[in-house]
Design a protein around this motif. Structure first.
Motif, mmCIF file in Angstrom:
data_model
loop_
_atom_site.group_PDB
_atom_site.id
_atom_site.type_symbol
_atom_site.label_atom_id
_atom_site.label_comp_id
_atom_site.label_asym_id
_atom_site.label_seq_id
_atom_site.Cartn_x
_atom_site.Cartn_y
_atom_site.Cartn_z
ATOM 1 N N CYS A 54 -0.789 -7.023 17.564
ATOM 2 C CA CYS A 54 -0.662 -5.823 16.735
ATOM 3 C C CYS A 54 0.658 -5.836 15.974
ATOM 4 O O CYS A 54 0.713 -5.476 14.806
ATOM 5 N N CYS A 107 -7.024 -6.175 19.023
ATOM 6 C CA CYS A 107 -6.221 -6.212 20.261
ATOM 7 C C CYS A 107 -7.008 -6.949 21.338
ATOM 8 O O CYS A 107 -8.128 -6.579 21.650
ATOM 9 N N CYS A 159 -2.151 -3.295 28.407
ATOM 10 C CA CYS A 159 -1.443 -4.059 27.377
ATOM 11 C C CYS A 159 -0.849 -5.328 27.973
ATOM 12 O O CYS A 159 -0.122 -5.285 28.961
ATOM 13 N N ILE A 160 -1.184 -6.459 27.358
ATOM 14 C CA ILE A 160 -0.672 -7.733 27.852
ATOM 15 C C ILE A 160 0.477 -8.229 26.976
ATOM 16 O O ILE A 160 0.909 -9.361 27.089
ATOM 17 N N HIS A 161 0.920 -7.374 26.089
ATOM 18 C CA HIS A 161 2.073 -7.671 25.237
ATOM 19 C C HIS A 161 1.909 -8.973 24.454
ATOM 20 O O HIS A 161 2.851 -9.738 24.295
ATOM 21 N N ALA A 162 0.689 -9.190 24.012
ATOM 22 C CA ALA A 162 0.428 -10.388 23.211
ATOM 23 C C ALA A 162 1.027 -10.247 21.816
ATOM 24 O O ALA A 162 1.161 -11.225 21.096
ATOM 25 N N ALA A 163 1.358 -9.028 21.449
ATOM 26 C CA ALA A 163 2.013 -8.742 20.173
ATOM 27 C C ALA A 163 1.174 -9.066 18.946
ATOM 28 O O ALA A 163 1.694 -9.205 17.856
ATOM 29 N N SER A 199 -6.756 -7.197 24.527
ATOM 30 C CA SER A 199 -6.903 -6.618 25.870
ATOM 31 C C SER A 199 -7.641 -5.284 25.879
ATOM 32 O O SER A 199 -7.980 -4.756 26.927
HETATM 33 S S1 SF4 Z 1 -2.306 -6.335 20.578
HETATM 34 FE FE1 SF4 Z 1 -2.930 -5.041 22.300
HETATM 35 S S2 SF4 Z 1 -2.292 -6.176 24.107
HETATM 36 FE FE2 SF4 Z 1 -1.173 -7.012 22.376
HETATM 37 S S3 SF4 Z 1 0.772 -5.891 22.340
HETATM 38 FE FE3 SF4 Z 1 -0.666 -4.868 20.963
HETATM 39 S S4 SF4 Z 1 -1.570 -3.281 22.252
HETATM 40 FE FE4 SF4 Z 1 -0.653 -4.735 23.645
#
Ligand code: SF4
Length: 66
Positions: free
Chosen positions: A25, A58, A19-23, A60
């Protein structure tokens, strides 16, 4: 390490290490992806199809459907 979140219809697997925490999602389905809460993926927050579609976006590959 991955964690699973499921209901009767769908299981989301989250791989913390990817997870790169791109948010993406979080912005897409805020009723499901709640990073401030302890159980941060709440699969009851949307339909199975909406969750599957969002997981596909997502960037990543940290979340997948089982
Ligand atoms: S979209 Fe994927 S990479 Fe980004 S926060 Fe959500 S789970 Fe993590």
């Amino acid at each position: 390490m991955s964690t699973e979140y499921s209901n009767d219809e769908v299981t989301v697997v989250w791989d913390k290490t990817k997870c790169i925490h791109a948010a993406k999602c979080v912005k897409g389905l805020p009723n499901v992806f709640k990073p401030k809460e302890k159980r941060w993926i709440q699969v009851e927050g949307a339909s199975a199809q909406e969750i599957i579609d969002q997981v596909g976006k997502c960037p990543s590959g940290a979340i997948t459907i089982k």
